[in-house]
Each structure stands twice: as C-alpha cells, then as structure tokens.
Scaffold this motif. Structure first.
Motif, PDB file in Angstrom:
ATOM      1  N   HIS A 280       9.071  29.221  31.013  1.00  0.00           N
ATOM      2  CA  HIS A 280       8.581  30.521  31.442  1.00  0.00           C
ATOM      3  C   HIS A 280       7.117  30.714  31.079  1.00  0.00           C
ATOM      4  CE1 HIS A 280       7.920  34.930  30.896  1.00  0.00           C
ATOM      5  NE2 HIS A 280       8.282  34.847  32.166  1.00  0.00           N
TER       6      HIS A 280
ATOM      7  N   TYR B 267      10.772  35.505  38.544  1.00  0.00           N
ATOM      8  CA  TYR B 267      11.741  36.077  37.623  1.00  0.00           C
ATOM      9  C   TYR B 267      11.669  37.587  37.797  1.00  0.00           C
ATOM     10  CZ  TYR B 267      13.921  36.942  32.976  1.00  0.00           C
ATOM     11  OH  TYR B 267      14.708  37.367  31.922  1.00  0.00           O
TER      12      TYR B 267
ATOM     13  N   LYS C 210      14.943  34.002  39.885  1.00  0.00           N
ATOM     14  CA  LYS C 210      15.972  34.415  38.930  1.00  0.00           C
ATOM     15  C   LYS C 210      16.031  35.934  38.959  1.00  0.00           C
ATOM     16  CE  LYS C 210      17.198  34.864  34.071  1.00  0.00           C
ATOM     17  NZ  LYS C 210      16.751  34.781  32.654  1.00  0.00           N
TER      18      LYS C 210
END
Length: 290
Positions: free
Chosen positions: A76, A134, A161
């Motif tokens: 990330h 995300y 995600k």
C-alpha cells in the motif's frame, strides 16, 4: 472464472518501544506463508500505515518481498496527495514491488475528477507494477460510486479493493466492473457471498490471526463442496467475532496468541479486555489443534 483468493492484510509489529519489530514481522509473515494464504496486503489499514514513516513502510515492503515475493505482495502506497503516493510508488517499484495499492486521497474529501487525477499520477509513477485502487469512504471521507470503476480501468488500474460497504453496495460495484478488472473485498465475514457473486477474493485482516478458516473456505469453494463451505464460513464468522471484526488491538492480541510478538499498536485505539483476550487465545488453540 478465476478461483477466489485469500490475501492477508498484515499488521505491522512493533517492539514495546514502538520501533519496528523486523524479526517479529519476518517470523509472522513466514508463518502466514506456510499457512497457505495466497498473498499479503502490507502497510494498509491493518498495518497502521498512517502511523508509519515512508522509510518504515519501505522496510515493511522489503520484508514482505523477502518472504512472499513480488507476485504475492500487494503493497500500500496511498497518501493524502498524489505527490506523496507517487514518490512512494516509484521507490517501491525500484525495490521490486509489482503489485501496489493506493487508498483514495483522504482527510480532505476528494471529488471524483480529482480522485481520478490522483490515480493517473500514481499509476504513471508506478510504471512496471499493477496498481489497485483502495476505496474506503468511512475512513477517507472520499466517496466513490460504482460507476467510477470504468474510469479507473481507463487510467490503467488493474483493480480495486472495497472496504466498509454493505454487501448490497458491493454487488453494485461488481455489476459495474469492466472486463479484466479485479474486484477484492475487505469485508472478511462476506467471503462466501462475495466469491459466489463473482468477486476475486478477500483482503482479510482477520486471516492474519486465523488463516485456517479462510484457507479452508477458499479450498471448499474451489472444490464445490457445499458442506465444507458451510462449516468454513461458520468458522470465518467465529474468527471475525473473536477479534472484534478486525480491531487493531484485538489483532495484535491474536498475533501474540499464535506465538508471535504481537506487541503494541501506535494508533490511539481502545485496548483489548481480558475476556476478549481469553476468547482469542481459546479460538487460536482450537484452530491450531484441528
């Protein structure tokens, strides 16, 4: 259709001094690999990324790549600004990362056009790696509608995600997914439903403590064994309940219960009570003995 995968969102382990515990991280990751999870998602929400310096994040990346390799590590790099996220993405690729994720801009709520500009910049800086968006409105204050997936695909992102949304909302994202665009869910307890609805897999913080029921559910889904699916899903629900749906302190208590140096959290969150610790430890022993 590809098989559903279990991607474990990993906590970042600290010494009591709150410095990184590199040995503890390495040992925990090695155990997760041996437990059969497909990949890891490191330095994300479960990894307390807002509390980490970029240098610490890159240390976490190096450890993740050492144990899981570039094809099984989702790292990330999200930040409030495209500049910050892009710089971390570029350095991550230089170090060997090939799968990156970036949460939407946060703190300031970003309109869709600015969000897309952010991802275009990060994708450019991440050349040589796949980039995944995300989406986590509850934590970032940035709203993303299901229709944004087409624009993300056009910006050369590989997938998304989704966290903090109901199954009904996630179903709308699945309805709007472009071709060859991966959709992962951060809702641990919905793994069975999400897989049956066409999702690509779960990104699960709870599996950092209890990988067994998630791996069992994945295998049962692949085998088409409905009885094994029901049993594994029940155990997934028990695991999620034991760690209070992925509370940071509960997860660290769980890592300790599995025999690793869970350590403290840096985030200012509520501690785990003695009764919950006992339940976490009991379930860990049950899964370990099975």
């Amino acid at each position: 259709m590809p098989h559903p995968v279990v991607i474990t969102a990993t906590p970042t382990l600290f010494h009591q001094s709150l410095d990184l515990n590199e040995t503890g991280i390495r040992e925990h990751l090695t155990w997760l690999k041996e437990s059969g999870v497909d990949a890891i998602f490191s330095a994300g929400t479960t990894g307390e990324f807002p509390t980490l310096s970029d240098a610490e994040k890159l240390t976490v990346l190096d450890l993740s790549l050492e144990i899981f390799g570039p094809e099984r590590t989702y790292f990330h790099v999200g930040a409030p600004s495209a500049k910050q996220a892009g710089e971390l993405a570029a350095e991550s690729v230089r170090r060997g990362a090939r799968k990156l994720a970036a949460v939407t801009p946060y703190y300031q709520s970003a309109p869709e056009a600015e969000t897309l500009s952010y991802y275009e910049h990060v994708a450019k800086e991440a050349e040589g790696a796949e980039l995944f968006a995300y989406l986590f409105e509850a934590r970032t204050s940035t709203q993303s509608n299901p229709t944004v997936l087409a624009s993300l695909a056009k910006a050369d992102l590989a997938g998304v995600k989704i966290s903090g949304e109901s199954d009904e909302t996630v179903a709308q994202y699945l309805k709007h997914r472009p071709a060859d665009f991966s959709v992962f869910s951060g809702n641990d307890v919905s793994f069975e439903w999400f897989s049956s609805a066409g999702g690509d897999g779960i990104i699960s913080g709870v599996s950092s403590v209890y990988p067994e029921p998630f791996v069992a559910l994945r295998d049962a889904l692949i085998a088409g064994n409905s009885e094994a699916v029901r049993e594994a899903q029940r155990n997934v629900e028990r695991a999620v309940s034991a760690v209070n749906a992925g509370s940071l302190t509960h997860l660290k208590a769980g890592v300790s219960a599995r025999g690793f140096a869970g350590g403290p959290v840096r985030s200012a969150v509520a501690p785990t009570g003695d009764a919950d610790r006992s339940s976490i430890t009991a379930l860990a022993a049950e899964f370990a003995a099975a």
